[in-house]
Write an enzyme that holds these catalytic residues in place. Structure first.
Site, PDB file in Angstrom:
ATOM      1  N   GLU A  50       0.815  -1.226   0.000  1.00 21.57           N
ATOM      2  CA  GLU A  50       0.000   0.000   0.000  1.00 21.57           C
ATOM      3  C   GLU A  50       0.842   1.267   0.000  1.00 21.57           C
ATOM      4  OE1 GLU A  50      -0.531  -2.610   1.982  1.00 21.57           O
ATOM      5  OE2 GLU A  50      -2.646  -3.216   1.809  1.00 21.57           O
ATOM      6  N   PHE A 112     -11.356  -6.425  14.355  1.00 21.99           N
ATOM      7  CA  PHE A 112     -10.301  -6.951  13.485  1.00 21.99           C
ATOM      8  C   PHE A 112      -9.970  -5.923  12.386  1.00 21.99           C
ATOM      9  CE2 PHE A 112      -9.142  -9.490   9.653  1.00 21.99           C
ATOM     10  CZ  PHE A 112      -7.880  -9.881  10.111  1.00 21.99           C
ATOM     11  N   GLN A 113      -8.710  -5.653  12.239  1.00 20.86           N
ATOM     12  CA  GLN A 113      -8.193  -4.701  11.251  1.00 20.86           C
ATOM     13  C   GLN A 113      -8.790  -3.300  11.406  1.00 20.86           C
ATOM     14  OE1 GLN A 113      -8.357  -6.622   7.353  1.00 20.86           O
ATOM     15  NE2 GLN A 113      -6.320  -7.458   7.761  1.00 20.86           N
ATOM     16  N   LYS A 162     -17.525  -0.343   6.326  1.00 21.72           N
ATOM     17  CA  LYS A 162     -18.070  -1.384   5.440  1.00 21.72           C
ATOM     18  C   LYS A 162     -19.593  -1.305   5.319  1.00 21.72           C
ATOM     19  CE  LYS A 162     -17.685  -6.380   4.757  1.00 21.72           C
ATOM     20  NZ  LYS A 162     -16.857  -6.748   3.637  1.00 21.72           N
ATOM     21  N   MET A 476      24.264   8.689   1.625  1.00 22.56           N
ATOM     22  CA  MET A 476      24.152  10.024   2.194  1.00 22.56           C
ATOM     23  C   MET A 476      24.488  10.017   3.690  1.00 22.56           C
ATOM     24  SD  MET A 476      23.856  13.050   1.480  1.00 22.56           S
ATOM     25  CE  MET A 476      22.888  13.749   0.157  1.00 22.56           C
TER      26      MET A 476
HETATM   27  C1  LIG Z   1      12.374   5.679   4.928  1.00 20.18           C
HETATM   28  C2  LIG Z   1      13.671   6.324   5.236  1.00 20.18           C
HETATM   29  N1  LIG Z   1      14.515   5.790   6.140  1.00 20.18           N
HETATM   30  C3  LIG Z   1      15.688   6.385   6.409  1.00 20.18           C
HETATM   31  C4  LIG Z   1      16.048   7.540   5.793  1.00 20.18           C
HETATM   32  C5  LIG Z   1      17.364   8.233   6.139  1.00 20.18           C
HETATM   33  N2  LIG Z   1      18.247   8.267   4.962  1.00 20.18           N
HETATM   34  C6  LIG Z   1      18.373   9.365   4.178  1.00 20.18           C
HETATM   35  S1  LIG Z   1      19.385   9.149   2.909  1.00 20.18           S
HETATM   36  C7  LIG Z   1      19.744   7.586   3.386  1.00 20.18           C
HETATM   37  C8  LIG Z   1      20.688   6.736   2.605  1.00 20.18           C
HETATM   38  C9  LIG Z   1      20.153   6.362   1.287  1.00 20.18           C
HETATM   39  O1  LIG Z   1      20.956   5.335   0.744  1.00 20.18           O
HETATM   40  P1  LIG Z   1      20.778   4.855  -0.733  1.00 20.18           P
HETATM   41  O2  LIG Z   1      19.356   4.661  -1.049  1.00 20.18           O
HETATM   42  O3  LIG Z   1      21.663   3.691  -0.968  1.00 20.18           O
HETATM   43  O4  LIG Z   1      21.231   6.104  -1.588  1.00 20.18           O
HETATM   44  P2  LIG Z   1      22.598   6.879  -1.705  1.00 20.18           P
HETATM   45  O5  LIG Z   1      22.607   7.948  -0.668  1.00 20.18           O
HETATM   46  O6  LIG Z   1      23.696   5.877  -1.504  1.00 20.18           O
HETATM   47  O7  LIG Z   1      22.554   7.427  -3.085  1.00 20.18           O
HETATM   48  C10 LIG Z   1      19.051   7.252   4.554  1.00 20.18           C
HETATM   49  C11 LIG Z   1      19.168   5.965   5.273  1.00 20.18           C
HETATM   50  C12 LIG Z   1      15.129   8.083   4.859  1.00 20.18           C
HETATM   51  N3  LIG Z   1      15.355   9.214   4.207  1.00 20.18           N
HETATM   52  N4  LIG Z   1      13.973   7.432   4.575  1.00 20.18           N
END
Ligand SMILES: Cc1ncc(C[n+]2csc(CCOP(=O)(O)OP(=O)(O)O)c2C)c(N)n1
Length: 562
Positions: A50, A112-113, A162, A476
């Site tokens: 979803e 439920f749900q 529902k 990042m």
């Molecule tokens: C759902 C979620 N969890 C954690 C983060 C924190 N976060 C921001 S950038 C990042 C790293 C992203 O890694 P990747 O997708 O491999 O991309 P890259 O930066 O290596 O291009 C994280 C963990 C986020 N933005 N969203």
């Protein structure tokens, strides 16, 4: 005409011009799905999670300019959409989320749900409803669409018990929506606009700062006209990319934490900042006290609550950005702008010098540089693709190195920054803009958050392309650890990773890989030419970082450079 709630819902979706619903069934909405089977005018896209439905509806809305719709069941179906709703809310994307709910008699009984999705989403929807009586259903749906698409757009949730869906009532198409407490101001105050034009006439070093609001109201032509007519350089937020052509000589590039040197310098030095459809997010302003310190600031926005929220403003203008810019253009045309070119010369020369001395740059090497992948992608598509992104370095490199030309062509989770956004959003965009090349630029971390949606792309023959910048890291976060935590890479390296080529093939998509710089163009070419969903895995330099970078909380002038 007497109809069942489920049929009334579908009639109302038709009335609102809905052609596509992204969703996932369950007990609470099974009757809606049953009715949907007969409804040939509404195309249903069955996602695999979803969260994917919500992001796909978001991507569809951005690419098509229409309201995105998703339909999910109660409880876990509804909670799984929350990230997608919050992302759309932060980015002001028009969406209607239809959630099933347990029968009204069971609400509050831990049935439920059952979850209180109206309560859960109150802080991240523009508005939400629980329909308690089938007689209110048609009007509620009408209001939901009206609120989602008018004023500052946003997601609106309608919770559908529902028994309401199964009940029968007389159906008439409701009349126009008039809400006492909701009346967006579209037409700006002329006195304020005159003040803006006076400020422009006095300014020596003006900058236009454009945001997602410009793309959302399709105000890009008016913005471009104003900038070119008065020779004002333009920068934008991440969400604003595409609101001004990324190929125009007046284009400064993106502003803020990973903005270009010249954009950050220009805003720091300008004497007038004309902000349009922006909300001054902290990623853009850096240290607020030192943001545009010498400038008179104009803020044009349809949402009065967004004005002055983060930054003091000298001239507030409440109104639709497109209408406001059009009226400013009219006022500008009535004025004489003698010697404008001479007046602008020193400022434009300064901006150009910043560009020449400190352009966006990276070092080529034996290994693939992620920036090179994006540059090559731009060259091969000629900028004629819709780009969606995941979150992280991939997103910033996409913003820096892909020169977006049009609104709706850069689809990203700007405000929330939700990893897992890009692939489902690309699927939605491909449905909303058939025939257009749609590319999700991804990190190897983010793509694993909603990779199951590859199955959706394959099932519906949606030829989305995924470009993975595979650095083996949560890049990042690793970059922050490198710069500010003495390279203590706590939990940011993937010790085990799937083989993305095999994974793509397992889903029925095409998988390609490039390991060296000379393979980049041929893999991209092959992927772009293929009329099926494709995953392209680019094995890139693991420790490449995104520059410029403004450390969190620092003034945007204080950039770390390569
Ligand atoms: C759902 C979620 N969890 C954690 C983060 C924190 N976060 C921001 S950038 C990042 C790293 C992203 O890694 P990747 O997708 O491999 O991309 P890259 O930066 O290596 O291009 C994280 C963990 C986020 N933005 N969203």
């Amino acid at each position: 005409m007497k109809l069942k709630g489920a049929d009334i819902l579908l009639k109302m979706l038709q009335e609102e011009g809905v052609d596509t619903v992204f969703g996932y069934p369950g007990g609470a909405v099974i009757d809606i799905y049953d009715a949907l089977m007969e409804e040939k005018s509404i195309n249903h896209v069955l996602v695999r999670h979803e969260q994917g439905a919500a992001h796909a509806a978001d991507g569809y809305a951005r690419a098509s300019g229409k309201v995105g719709v998703c339909l999910v069941t109660s409880g876990p179906g509804a909670t799984n959409t929350v990230t997608g709703i919050a992302s759309a809310y932060m980015d002001s994307i028009p969406m209607v989320i239809l959630t099933g709910q347990v029968p009204t008699a069971l609400i509050g009984n831990d049935a439920f749900q059952e979850v209180d999705i109206v309560g859960i989403t109150r802080p991240c929807t523009k508005h939400n409803y629980l329909v308690k009586d089938v007689r209110n259903l048609a009007r509620t749906i009408k209001e939901a669409f009206h609120i989602a698409r008018s004023g500052r757009p946003g997601p609106v949730l309608v919770d559908l018990p529902k028994d309401v869906i199964n009940a029968t009532t007389q159906f008439n198409v409701p009349g126009e929506v008039k809400l006492k407490t909701y009346n967006p101001t579209y037409k700006p105050n002329i006195k304020q606009l005159n003040k803006v034009v006076d400020l422009i006439a006095k300014a020596q070093k003006p900058v236009i700062f454009s945001g997602g609001g410009v793309s959302l109201c399709q105000g890009h032509r008016e913005l471009t006209e104003l900038a070119r007519k008065l020779q004002i350089p333009v920068t934008s937020t991440l969400m604003g990319l595409g609101g001004f052509p990324g190929t125009d000589p007046l284009w400064l590039g993106m502003l803020g934490m990973h903005g270009t040197f010249r954009a950050n310098m220009a805003v720091s030095e300008c004497d007038l900042l004309i902000s349009v459809g922006v909300r001054f997010d902290d990623r853009v302003t850096g240290k607020v006290d030192e943001f545009a310190p010498n400038a008179k600031i104009v803020q044009i926005d349809i949402d009065p609550t967004s004005i002055q929220k983060n930054v003091p403003v000298h001239v507030p203008v409440v109104g639709d950005c497109k209408i406001s810019l059009a009226e400013i253009n009219t006022l500008v045309d009535k004025k004489k702008w003698e010697g404008l070119e001479e007046t602008r010369k020193p400022w434009l020369a300064q901006v150009d010098e910043w560009k020449q001395t400190t352009p966006l740059a990276y070092q080529q090497a034996e290994v693939i540089k992620p920036q090179y992948v994006i540059e090559t992608l731009y060259d091969l598509t000629g900028g004629d693709a819709i780009i969606s992104t995941e979150v992280g370095q991939n997103q910033m490199w996409a913003a820096q190195y892909y020169h977006v030309k049009e609104p709706g062509h850069f689809i990203t989770s700007g405000g929330l920054g939700a990893m897992g956004f890009g692939l489902p959003a690309a699927i939605g965009a491909q449905v909303g803009a058939p025939g257009t090349t749609v590319v999700d630029i991804a990190g190897d971390g983010s793509i694993q958050m909603n990779i199951q949606e590859l199955a959706t792309a394959v099932q519906y023959n949606l030829p989305v392309k995924v470009v993975i910048l595979n650095n083996g890291f949560l890049g990042m976060v690793r970059q922050w650890q490198e710069l500010f935590y003495k390279r203590r890479y706590s939990s940011t390296q993937f010790v085990h990773a799937p083989d993305f080529v095999k994974l793509a093939e397992a889903y029925g998509a095409v998988g390609l890989r490039a390991k060296t710089p000379d393979e980049v163009a041929s893999v991209l070419r092959e992927g772009l030419e293929c009329n099926r969903p494709v995953v392209m895995d680019f094995v890139v330099e693991p420790e490449e970082s995104v520059y410029p970078m403004v450390p969190a909380g620092a003034p945007i002038k204080k950039m770390l450079l390569v």
